[in-house]
Write an enzyme that holds these catalytic residues in place. Structure first.
Site, PDB file in Angstrom:
ATOM      1  N   GLU A 111      83.503 145.893  66.793  1.00  0.00           N
ATOM      2  CA  GLU A 111      84.698 146.025  67.261  1.00  0.00           C
ATOM      3  C   GLU A 111      85.466 144.741  66.457  1.00  0.00           C
ATOM      4  O   GLU A 111      84.853 143.708  65.946  1.00  0.00           O
ATOM      5  CB  GLU A 111      84.892 145.840  68.619  1.00  0.00           C
ATOM      6  CG  GLU A 111      84.375 146.862  69.242  1.00  0.00           C
ATOM      7  CD  GLU A 111      84.105 146.612  70.982  1.00  0.00           C
ATOM      8  OE1 GLU A 111      84.422 145.560  71.440  1.00  0.00           O
ATOM      9  OE2 GLU A 111      83.445 147.216  71.310  1.00  0.00           O
ATOM     10  N   LYS A 113      87.431 141.297  66.606  1.00  0.00           N
ATOM     11  CA  LYS A 113      87.460 140.220  67.423  1.00  0.00           C
ATOM     12  C   LYS A 113      88.869 139.854  67.888  1.00  0.00           C
ATOM     13  O   LYS A 113      89.428 139.260  66.865  1.00  0.00           O
ATOM     14  CB  LYS A 113      86.646 139.136  67.118  1.00  0.00           C
ATOM     15  CG  LYS A 113      86.511 137.975  68.078  1.00  0.00           C
ATOM     16  CD  LYS A 113      85.497 137.075  67.886  1.00  0.00           C
ATOM     17  CE  LYS A 113      85.209 136.070  69.018  1.00  0.00           C
ATOM     18  NZ  LYS A 113      86.328 135.156  69.352  1.00  0.00           N
ATOM     19  N   ASP A 115      92.384 138.162  68.992  1.00  0.00           N
ATOM     20  CA  ASP A 115      92.598 136.879  68.993  1.00  0.00           C
ATOM     21  C   ASP A 115      93.704 136.768  70.059  1.00  0.00           C
ATOM     22  O   ASP A 115      94.880 136.481  69.832  1.00  0.00           O
ATOM     23  CB  ASP A 115      93.079 136.191  67.840  1.00  0.00           C
ATOM     24  CG  ASP A 115      92.863 134.691  67.677  1.00  0.00           C
ATOM     25  OD1 ASP A 115      92.291 134.139  68.769  1.00  0.00           O
ATOM     26  OD2 ASP A 115      93.368 134.118  66.835  1.00  0.00           O
ATOM     27  N   TYR A 223      87.653 146.037  76.071  1.00  0.00           N
ATOM     28  CA  TYR A 223      86.072 146.144  75.390  1.00  0.00           C
ATOM     29  C   TYR A 223      84.963 146.073  76.108  1.00  0.00           C
ATOM     30  O   TYR A 223      84.064 145.897  75.928  1.00  0.00           O
ATOM     31  CB  TYR A 223      86.073 144.759  74.493  1.00  0.00           C
ATOM     32  CG  TYR A 223      86.321 143.504  74.883  1.00  0.00           C
ATOM     33  CD1 TYR A 223      85.299 143.071  75.649  1.00  0.00           C
ATOM     34  CD2 TYR A 223      87.455 142.648  74.507  1.00  0.00           C
ATOM     35  CE1 TYR A 223      85.722 141.698  76.589  1.00  0.00           C
ATOM     36  CE2 TYR A 223      87.808 141.676  74.940  1.00  0.00           C
ATOM     37  CZ  TYR A 223      86.856 141.027  75.817  1.00  0.00           C
ATOM     38  OH  TYR A 223      87.044 139.755  76.447  1.00  0.00           O
ATOM     39  N   LYS A 310      82.591 135.439  62.346  1.00  0.00           N
ATOM     40  CA  LYS A 310      84.029 134.958  62.118  1.00  0.00           C
ATOM     41  C   LYS A 310      84.558 135.101  60.601  1.00  0.00           C
ATOM     42  O   LYS A 310      83.534 134.574  59.747  1.00  0.00           O
ATOM     43  CB  LYS A 310      84.219 133.575  62.402  1.00  0.00           C
ATOM     44  CG  LYS A 310      83.963 133.260  63.970  1.00  0.00           C
ATOM     45  CD  LYS A 310      85.154 133.773  64.599  1.00  0.00           C
ATOM     46  CE  LYS A 310      85.343 133.299  66.030  1.00  0.00           C
ATOM     47  NZ  LYS A 310      85.755 131.528  65.965  1.00  0.00           N
ATOM     48  N   CYS A 403      97.355  97.968  68.006  1.00  0.00           N
ATOM     49  CA  CYS A 403      97.686  98.905  68.798  1.00  0.00           C
ATOM     50  C   CYS A 403      99.138  99.397  68.392  1.00  0.00           C
ATOM     51  O   CYS A 403     100.110  98.603  68.556  1.00  0.00           O
ATOM     52  CB  CYS A 403      97.493  98.968  70.105  1.00  0.00           C
ATOM     53  SG  CYS A 403      98.033 100.499  71.090  1.00  0.00           S
ATOM     54  N   CYS A 406     101.136  99.040  71.820  1.00  0.00           N
ATOM     55  CA  CYS A 406     101.116  97.845  72.622  1.00  0.00           C
ATOM     56  C   CYS A 406     101.091  96.351  71.861  1.00  0.00           C
ATOM     57  O   CYS A 406     100.814  95.631  72.317  1.00  0.00           O
ATOM     58  CB  CYS A 406     100.704  98.025  73.977  1.00  0.00           C
ATOM     59  SG  CYS A 406      98.675  97.699  73.591  1.00  0.00           S
ATOM     60  N   CYS A 421      92.057 100.423  71.607  1.00  0.00           N
ATOM     61  CA  CYS A 421      93.014  99.384  71.980  1.00  0.00           C
ATOM     62  C   CYS A 421      92.374  98.956  73.471  1.00  0.00           C
ATOM     63  O   CYS A 421      92.372  99.807  74.350  1.00  0.00           O
ATOM     64  CB  CYS A 421      94.437 100.364  72.309  1.00  0.00           C
ATOM     65  SG  CYS A 421      95.384  98.969  73.263  1.00  0.00           S
ATOM     66  N   CYS A 427      98.957  99.571  78.268  1.00  0.00           N
ATOM     67  CA  CYS A 427      99.054 100.358  77.066  1.00  0.00           C
ATOM     68  C   CYS A 427      99.756 101.625  77.579  1.00  0.00           C
ATOM     69  O   CYS A 427      98.894 102.523  78.238  1.00  0.00           O
ATOM     70  CB  CYS A 427      97.951 100.333  76.031  1.00  0.00           C
ATOM     71  SG  CYS A 427      98.219 101.354  74.825  1.00  0.00           S
TER      72      CYS A 427
HETATM   73  S1  IVH Z   1      82.751 141.143  74.141  1.00  0.00           S
HETATM   74  C1  IVH Z   1      79.917 137.812  76.405  1.00  0.00           C
HETATM   75  N1  IVH Z   1      84.566 142.326  72.404  1.00  0.00           N
HETATM   76  O1  IVH Z   1      85.809 136.658  72.143  1.00  0.00           O
HETATM   77  C2  IVH Z   1      81.176 138.109  76.041  1.00  0.00           C
HETATM   78  N2  IVH Z   1      84.870 139.943  73.103  1.00  0.00           N
HETATM   79  O2  IVH Z   1      83.473 134.500  72.651  1.00  0.00           O
HETATM   80  C3  IVH Z   1      81.397 139.599  75.772  1.00  0.00           C
HETATM   81  N3  IVH Z   1      87.089 138.729  72.456  1.00  0.00           N
HETATM   82  O3  IVH Z   1      86.454 135.245  75.067  1.00  0.00           O
HETATM   83  C4  IVH Z   1      82.817 139.804  74.968  1.00  0.00           C
HETATM   84  N4  IVH Z   1      87.623 140.646  70.991  1.00  0.00           N
HETATM   85  O4  IVH Z   1      87.619 137.352  75.031  1.00  0.00           O
HETATM   86  C5  IVH Z   1      84.300 140.966  73.209  1.00  0.00           C
HETATM   87  N5  IVH Z   1      85.870 143.360  70.873  1.00  0.00           N
HETATM   88  C6  IVH Z   1      85.633 141.976  71.666  1.00  0.00           C
HETATM   89  C7  IVH Z   1      86.335 140.946  71.829  1.00  0.00           C
HETATM   90  C8  IVH Z   1      86.095 139.805  72.481  1.00  0.00           C
HETATM   91  C9  IVH Z   1      87.616 139.199  71.478  1.00  0.00           C
HETATM   92  C10 IVH Z   1      87.072 137.511  72.822  1.00  0.00           C
HETATM   93  C11 IVH Z   1      86.801 137.521  74.447  1.00  0.00           C
HETATM   94  C12 IVH Z   1      85.808 136.169  74.780  1.00  0.00           C
HETATM   95  C13 IVH Z   1      85.268 135.621  73.280  1.00  0.00           C
HETATM   96  C14 IVH Z   1      83.746 135.751  72.856  1.00  0.00           C
END
Ligand code: IVH
Length: 665
Positions: A111, A113, A115, A223, A310, A403, A406, A421, A427
């Site tokens: 899936e 990720k 944001d 998810y 990532k 500083c 201060c 400081c 301060c």
């Molecule tokens: S599964 C055990 N699926 O990523 C965690 N997380 O570090 C299982 N996130 O804060 C999460 N997209 O909010 C999952 N397709 C996805 C996701 C997802 C974003 C975020 C989630 C969590 C962080 C995981």
């Protein structure tokens, strides 16, 4: 037709049109006609509150101002994911999964990720009961009124296979279109624009005014399914069913038969992800089969059956104009680069942290240099290098001796990278920072007092240290702008409530350098009261597990200062907690004295906590990972194969539950 019937009819119609619009992308009624139906329903509900249904579509469009968010305990902890950044790490993950599943066939689901912010939705008998933020993973904020503004989140779910209670998790986000629209409005009004869609999402879901949240048109991709009963065999089956009953599932997920197919997915989305309506920062890879997920289990922080990949962070180049020096609450001075504004991964960057003098020296920064900046996982970007070939004449930046706030001479402790400081009681940024730390959630949790109020009370000379908070009364707010009697009462009552906060949080709140929440807890468990702690010598302090010279010296220094002693005396008089009853462990025997144990699997005479308690009550210690120093691995049924293998490879004695009981006698 009677009123109740008409209201039900309206609800049915509106739900139908909503579903067509949000699920099938079809508009089967004009906006105007839709608004008329909705307005009629709102009016009828206001006039006939007894007939108003909690699952009415009117509950989705926001409305009243909620006061403060209730904190609730998650039914299942909200964990995070391990991160990988390259193919090798991913292949290592794949190997670990293969090993954990002992060669069995398995599939992954990939899936994107998303944001945004993790949200959890609790359903009972098909009706949305609560929407909760992640919080610290164990407890989160109840933001139900705000999540109800998410148009694609069903308030009522009709399914023949979902059990009576279950939890759905997903990522709440601000679509880029909403982000751009809101920022255009803000800029037009001369307001500060929102920094980026992720921060905007977390800020928006925590807003008190759910009508404003509704206006921001927040969204959510689902998810996860979680529940004590699980009617699904696999994650993809759960996603498909959730989609069929109205949840918003991103169509971008893919079932992959191998890690090579996962890599293809990553490749496919590297560019395409930039065309989506929201930001994504990687992909999430999950073992598909729920039975296999259960067998792989969890580490303390994250599942072993899932990992995040990532995408490499983007890099930008810009000019460094100057360096400012910021003073933190403990007096540490951080150099911050002021940059020619540059666009990077969705935001305009104007400043970047240089961390400390060593880093400044390493980068050898000069005025006007062209620098490379990168956004890692953190919000504040980093300067990662200098393009020396583009360097023209420019003065080198020199770390100050005094500083910037201060003018006190800065000090740098032996072996430390940071300059401090030392004027911690005079301060201004340190004083304000200390008060802000003291009122934070993990410390005295004084909820109704924000940074801006602290700044104002400090600037007006009303609050100069944390003890002054307990001398506040309504009269002290006279003449200050923006305070109604209700908000003053709220501030005063949350200060009053803070007198019940346990000592370990108070100790953390004092802001002693190097004493974080965990160290504060360790000190309290050992010394029980402030009186004992203040009498402790250096030797007494370093006798506490995990307390070294650095922390011990910092504690001694803090209590040696007469200003700190005065503040503590005043806090004590105000009724703040400075001791904690700690239940003593009464040793049953010393049969396991000095021995360390790892426990794994399921046992018949004890549950896991019971077994741990038994080990401790007999003088032993329980640790979580297997090392060569371990004395015993207590093996129950279905213990993890990885643990077994590691214990065998290090020749650690593996004992059964009965053999463990025999050790006790
Ligand atoms: S599964 C055990 N699926 O990523 C965690 N997380 O570090 C299982 N996130 O804060 C999460 N997209 O909010 C999952 N397709 C996805 C996701 C997802 C974003 C975020 C989630 C969590 C962080 C995981």
């Amino acid at each position: 037709m009677d009123i109740n019937q008409r209201m039900n009819e309206l609800i049915e119609k509106i739900n139908l049109y909503n579903e067509a619009y949000y699920q099938q992308n079809e508009s089967i009624i004009s906006d105007q006609a839709f608004d008329l139906l909705l307005a009629e329903l709102i009016k009828l509900e206001q006039e006939n509150p007894l007939f108003a249904r909690s699952d009415s579509p009117t509950q989705k469009v926001g409305g009243t101002i909620t006061k403060e968010f209730k904190s609730v305990t998650h039914q299942f902890p909200m964990l995070s994911l391990g991160n990988t950044y390259n193919e090798t790490d991913l292949r290592d993950f794949d190997e670990r999964v293969k090993k954990g599943l002992e060669g069995e066939d398995f599939e992954y689901v990939c899936e994107l990720k998303f944001d945004g912010v993790a949200l959890s939705f609790w359903y009972t008998n098909g009706v949305l009961q609560k929407g909760v933020t992640r919080g610290d993973g164990t407890r989160g904020d109840d933001i139900t009124a705000n999540v109800k503004t998410i148009k694609s989140l069903p308030i009522r779910v009709s399914s023949t296979i979902l059990p009576s209670t279950y939890e759905i998790r997903g990522e709440g986000y601000m679509p880029i279109t909403s982000f751009d629209r809101i920022n255009a409005e803000k800029i037009a009004k001369g307001d500060q624009p929102l920094a980026n869609p992720r921060n905007a999402a977390s800020g928006t879901f925590k807003m008190q005014d759910s009508a404003e949240v509704a206006r921001r048109e927040m969204e959510c991709f689902i998810y996860s399914y979680l529940g004590n009963e699980n009617p699904f065999n696999s994650h993809s089956e759960a996603l498909e069913h959730l989609k069929s009953v109205g949840f918003s599932i991103s169509p971008t997920y893919r079932v992959c038969a191998s890690i090579d197919e996962v890599l293809t997915y990553i490749e496919d989305w590297t560019e395409k992800r930039n065309d989506l309506p929201l930001n994504t920062d990687g992909i999430v890879i999950k073992v598909n089969d729920f039975g296999q997920q259960e067998r792989l289990g969890f580490t303390a922080k994250s599942p072993r059956w899932a990992i995040a990949f990532k995408y490499p962070s983007e890099i930008a180049q810009t000019r460094i104009n100057s360096v400012s020096y910021q003073v933190g609450r403990t007096g540490n001075v951080t150099p911050v680069a002021n940059l020619e504004p540059v666009y990077l991964a969705g935001t305009v960057i104007k400043r970047a942290s240089i961390h400390n003098a060593n880093e400044m020296e390493r980068l050898d920064l000069r005025e006007g240099d062209t620098v490379f900046i990168e956004k890692g996982g953190e919000i504040i970007p980093k300067i990662t290098g200098v393009d020396t070939s583009a360097r023209k004449e420019g003065n080198a930046f020199v770390f100050p001796h005094a500083c910037p706030s201060c003018s006190t001479e800065l000090v740098r402790l032996e072996g430390e990278a940071n300059h401090y400081c030392p004027n911690d009681t005079g301060c201004p940024p340190q004083i304000k920072g200390k008060i802000e730390h003291f009122i934070a959630r993990k410390a005295l949790n004084i909820e109704n007092l924000g940074t801006e109020t602290v700044d104002l009370l400090f600037e007006k000379g009303i609050v100069q240290n944390v003890a002054d908070l307990y001398d506040l009364n309504a009269d002290k707010f006279i003449g200050l702008e923006g305070f109604q009697s209700k908000s003053i009462q709220n501030i005063l009552s949350s200060i009053e409530k803070s007198k019940q906060i346990p000592f370990r949080q108070v100790l953390f709140g004092l802001g002693i350098r190097h004493v974080g929440a965990t160290i504060a807890e360790k000190l309290v468990l050992h010394f029980h009261s402030l009186e004992n702690l203040m009498q402790a010598s250096l030797e007494d302090l370093i006798a506490v597990p995990e307390i070294g010279d650095r922390i011990a010296l910092s504690v001694l220094e803090y209590f040696a200062a007469s200003e700190n002693k005065d503040i503590i005396e005043r806090l004590k008089r105000a009724g703040v907690q400075f001791s904690e009853e700690i239940s003593e462990i009464v040793l049953e025997t010393t049969a396991l004295d000095g021995k360390t144990f790892v426990i794994s699997g399921v046992f018949s005479h004890f549950d896991r906590d019971g077994l741990k308690a038994k080990i401790i009550a007999n003088g032993g210690k329980v640790v979580s990972s297997i090392s060569a120093k371990l004395d015993y691995l207590v093996a129950g049924e279905n213990m993890g194969p990885a643990k077994l293998e590691k214990a065998n490879s290090l020749s650690i004695p593996i004992i059964s539950e009965d053999e463990f009981i025999a050790l006790l006698s």
